[in-house]
Each structure stands twice: as structure tokens, then as C-alpha cells.
Design an enzyme around this catalytic site. Sequence first.
Site, short mmCIF file in Angstrom:
data_model
loop_
_atom_site.label_atom_id
_atom_site.label_comp_id
_atom_site.label_asym_id
_atom_site.label_seq_id
_atom_site.Cartn_x
_atom_site.Cartn_y
_atom_site.Cartn_z
N SER A 42 0.87 -1.19 0.00
CA SER A 42 0.00 0.00 0.00
C SER A 42 0.90 1.23 0.00
O SER A 42 0.96 1.98 0.96
CB SER A 42 -0.92 -0.02 1.22
OG SER A 42 -0.21 0.01 2.43
N HIS A 162 -3.40 -6.28 2.09
CA HIS A 162 -2.49 -7.29 2.66
C HIS A 162 -3.15 -8.64 2.85
O HIS A 162 -2.52 -9.57 3.37
CB HIS A 162 -1.94 -6.82 4.02
CG HIS A 162 -1.04 -5.63 3.92
ND1 HIS A 162 -0.64 -4.91 5.01
CD2 HIS A 162 -0.46 -5.03 2.84
CE1 HIS A 162 0.15 -3.91 4.62
NE2 HIS A 162 0.26 -3.97 3.31
N GLU A 171 -4.97 -2.76 8.97
CA GLU A 171 -4.24 -3.28 10.14
C GLU A 171 -4.97 -3.00 11.46
O GLU A 171 -5.38 -1.88 11.70
CB GLU A 171 -2.85 -2.63 10.22
CG GLU A 171 -2.04 -2.86 8.97
CD GLU A 171 -0.74 -2.06 8.94
OE1 GLU A 171 -0.26 -1.62 10.01
OE2 GLU A 171 -0.21 -1.86 7.83
N GLU A 214 1.41 -9.50 6.79
CA GLU A 214 2.15 -9.10 7.99
C GLU A 214 1.96 -10.08 9.14
O GLU A 214 2.21 -9.75 10.30
CB GLU A 214 1.77 -7.67 8.38
CG GLU A 214 2.14 -6.68 7.26
CD GLU A 214 2.04 -5.23 7.66
OE1 GLU A 214 1.47 -4.93 8.73
OE2 GLU A 214 2.54 -4.39 6.90
N ASP A 249 -4.66 0.97 11.42
CA ASP A 249 -4.22 1.61 10.18
C ASP A 249 -5.17 1.19 9.06
O ASP A 249 -5.00 0.13 8.47
CB ASP A 249 -2.78 1.19 9.83
CG ASP A 249 -2.32 1.81 8.52
OD1 ASP A 249 -3.04 2.69 7.99
OD2 ASP A 249 -1.24 1.43 8.01
N GLU A 295 -3.81 5.57 12.10
CA GLU A 295 -2.84 5.91 11.05
C GLU A 295 -3.56 6.01 9.70
O GLU A 295 -4.41 5.16 9.39
CB GLU A 295 -1.79 4.79 11.01
CG GLU A 295 -0.74 4.94 9.94
CD GLU A 295 0.21 3.73 9.93
OE1 GLU A 295 0.49 3.15 11.00
OE2 GLU A 295 0.66 3.36 8.84
N ASP A 323 1.15 8.32 7.41
CA ASP A 323 2.03 7.39 6.69
C ASP A 323 2.11 7.85 5.23
O ASP A 323 3.00 8.63 4.87
CB ASP A 323 1.47 5.96 6.82
CG ASP A 323 2.18 4.94 5.95
OD1 ASP A 323 3.21 5.27 5.35
OD2 ASP A 323 1.70 3.78 5.86
N LYS A 348 9.25 5.15 7.81
CA LYS A 348 9.60 3.98 7.01
C LYS A 348 10.86 4.34 6.22
O LYS A 348 10.82 5.25 5.38
CB LYS A 348 8.47 3.65 6.02
CG LYS A 348 7.23 3.03 6.66
CD LYS A 348 6.10 2.97 5.62
CE LYS A 348 4.99 2.03 6.01
NZ LYS A 348 3.80 2.19 5.13
N HIS A 376 7.96 -1.26 9.78
CA HIS A 376 8.41 -2.20 8.74
C HIS A 376 7.61 -1.91 7.47
O HIS A 376 6.79 -0.99 7.43
CB HIS A 376 8.16 -3.63 9.21
CG HIS A 376 6.68 -3.92 9.38
ND1 HIS A 376 6.14 -5.18 9.39
CD2 HIS A 376 5.61 -3.08 9.54
CE1 HIS A 376 4.83 -5.11 9.53
NE2 HIS A 376 4.49 -3.86 9.63
N LYS A 399 5.98 -0.69 14.78
CA LYS A 399 5.14 -1.80 14.33
C LYS A 399 5.95 -2.68 13.38
O LYS A 399 6.66 -2.18 12.51
CB LYS A 399 3.85 -1.31 13.68
CG LYS A 399 4.00 -0.46 12.43
CD LYS A 399 2.63 -0.24 11.76
CE LYS A 399 2.73 0.43 10.41
NZ LYS A 399 1.46 0.54 9.70
#
Length: 441
Positions: A42, A162, A171, A214, A249, A295, A323, A348, A376, A399
Site C-alpha cells: 500500500s 495485505h 491493520e 504481515e 491503520d 494511522e 504514513d 519507514k 516495517h 510496528k
Amino acid sequence: MPTILTSVKASQRLDSRGKPTVQVEVETRDGKFRAIVPSGASKGDYEAIELRDGGEAYGGNGVEQAVRNVQEIIGPALSGRQFDLELGLKDVDYFMIKLDGSSDKSDLGANAILGVSMACARACAAAKKIPLYDFLASELQSRHKEYVVPVPFFNVLNGGVHSGNTMAFQEFMIAPTGAASITQGIQWAAEVYQALKSIIIKKFGKAAIGIGDEGGFAPPITRPSEALDLIMAAIEAAGHEGRFRIGIDPASSEFYRDGDYDLGFKSDTPQRYTSTELADLYRSLVDKYPIVLLEDPFAQDDWDSWKSFHIISKLANIELVGDDLLATNIRRIEMAAKADACDSLLLKINQIGTISEAIAAAERAYELGWSVFVSHRSGETTDDFIADLTVAIGCGHLKSGAPCRGERVAKYNRLMDIEEELEARNLGSSYAGESFRHAHS
Ligand code: PGA
Ligand code: ZN
């Protein structure tokens, strides 16, 4: 005698999704130092550019050009300059930025440049004969006094791009803020994760315990409240009530469609929410569950929604993390600060492409009174660099996915090593716990 690079090599290797990525190995008189670069799914529009080859091999995802850029351009240029690695990483990083010359590292590739930056950071630490976290901490302009061991935010339920279920939000994270150490927090989270697995089996059958990119489960659920109810039940079943906080998130840029948000984007039936309706949904979740962090609740260019929601999040004491909005880029951070759009930077390293710029972004966020949350990528490797980075910048939380899958637990395992090492060195470290947002100050 200065410590100089005697060789810089790169190779194409695989990440956790089975896609090619760049591995770099640099050599000095102290030995060989490696790093492997992560990659997102993403991805935001404002990230530094990772080079992909196109063509047939690996469905166009090869990174042979980035590998050649390290071997044929960056390596020889760095070797020619004979940088003394005992003096730090900044000269190396800013030299590579200049060598690339573009504003988004699209010339040499952020994946090429970052691999060299990470491997050189390890070589710098070895030149100074100190652990990586000590070296990275020494690169900060303003050193903090004490080390802080971060609270891990475990992504135990995966949705969005994901996973294959119809959950739009990407998430759902659990954070053991009530633990006394990261080692205890990781134990609790692993227990909740196993309890969650049992609950999912009971509710949806054994076929439903497949996991997402993840490491979190991806059961057949659609509504965010279903995910949160599962998590609350797992925390209770594991006997850890009141010890966890929750972060979400949604990664909403992925389902932003012509000014609205389509929570049905993974199914055949659209479920369109205006930004006001989406904000109301967040409010109802925050009222009901122990949520402390949100997020990317809105898309990367939906500034008005970010601005009005920030007023609400401040009142509710929710950390509002950018993000895709910020892309670990100081220019975007300044825009967001001006707009008062958020109060936390998701960090990141591959969004910006060098370790020095990532550290500078964190320091700018601190200056603004923000918090920093290290992350990550969904495409990871067993490289545990970000564990050291998180401790070095003292930002109090990170995270790295679920307590499951090698590339996710590599970071958590390294953090437990660091916690033990800090204790053995009598460095007076502490676990961030409930103060994870402002651990650095
Ligand atoms: P990504 O996901 O690595 O696929 O971008 C992580 C995130 O959105 O935070
Ligand atoms: Zn995100």
C-alpha cells in the site's frame, strides 16, 4: 588510519512476498556488512521510487537495474571518495543523494541507495566498535539521555491490500502498554495471538486461520467492529484484560474513490462513505474500544478531512499518524505541520531512501512536538535494522506485524536482545509502556 570501504556489492534476493529485492554487502577492514531492503504494497504517491525492471522475469518486479546501479555507479563513486566511516554516515548518504540528483531517487533507485545506506551504517558501527543502536543514536543532533525500549504494536488482524478477505481496513494492532518490559509484552502478545487463533477456529472453522502479509489472521470479516470484537475476546481469553491498547491503520488511500471512501472495495458491492461518515465511524470505534492510535484514516491528499479530524483526535487523546500523508519526507512534514493535519510521523526508511534522511525526519517531527512511530513494510526480510533504529531515536513505539513469520519476529527478537544487552551494560533503559507517544522527551 581512516576506515574506508574496500568493496560494495549488490545482489537480487527475495522478500517475504517472494518478490525480488536488493541486498547490499559492503566491506571494510572490520569485515563484511549486509543489508536487505524492504518494500511496501500500500505504497503512497509521495514515496521515494524503488526501481523495478519490468519485462518478463518475476512479473516485471526484478531489481537487476538497481543492483547494477550499486555495483557500477554507487560503489565505484563511494570507493573513489574514500569516506572515513568512523566520522559517521551523513557524508555517505548526502553524497549518494547528490549522485542520484533526482528529487525522489528515481535515477539510481531508492532501493539501491537505501541498501548501501543501511550496510554502511553497520560498517560505521563496527568502525567505532559499538552496537548499531549506539551508532545510530550518535547520528542524532540532540542525543537523548536514556535509552527507551519501544512498545511493539502487533498487527494481529490483516485486511486491506495485505489479505484476501473483504475487510477494508488494513491493520488492527495490539500494544502491550501495561507490560513491564518488551520481553513481557511480547509474551503477552504471543498469548493473545494464539487465543485469537482458537477463537477464529471456533467461529469460522480451521480454514479461516490463514494469515496476511504481515502475519496477522485474515478471517472472513468485513466490518471493523467485528475485528475489534475478536481482538477484545482474545485479550480476555488470554487473561490480559486492561493490559493492551489498540491501534488501527485503515490505509485509506487504498480505498479512496473520487472524493469518497469505498469500504466495499474488496467485494462486489460498493460501500461508499463520505469523509464525514468515515470520521463518524472512527469516532464510534474510539468511543467503544481502547484505541490510542489511528494511522492514515484519510487519503494522502484529503487534507481537509485530516485537518478537521485532528481537532477530534486531540480531544480524544488519539495519536494521529501520517504514513502515506507524510512519506517520511520533511517537505510533507512541513505541509502537515502548517495544516495542523496530524501529530505523529510514521517512519519507514524506504519511503525516503537513506538512514540519515530518516533520522532527520524523526528529529524534525520531535521539534514540532510530534511523536514518531517506526514501521516495517508489508514486504520484509529478516533484516532487523529497524529494531536498532527505533531504540536509537528513542521514539517509544514501532510496528513490525504479528508475533508470527520470520521476517516479523526478527525485529521483535532483536529488541529482546537489545533489552537484555542494555540491562547488562547498566545503561538505565526503560520500557516505554503507557508513555510510548512521548518517550523521547
Ligand atoms: P505497506 O503497509 O508496507 O504495504 O505500505 C504498511 C503500512 O501501510 O503502514
Ligand atoms: Zn500505513
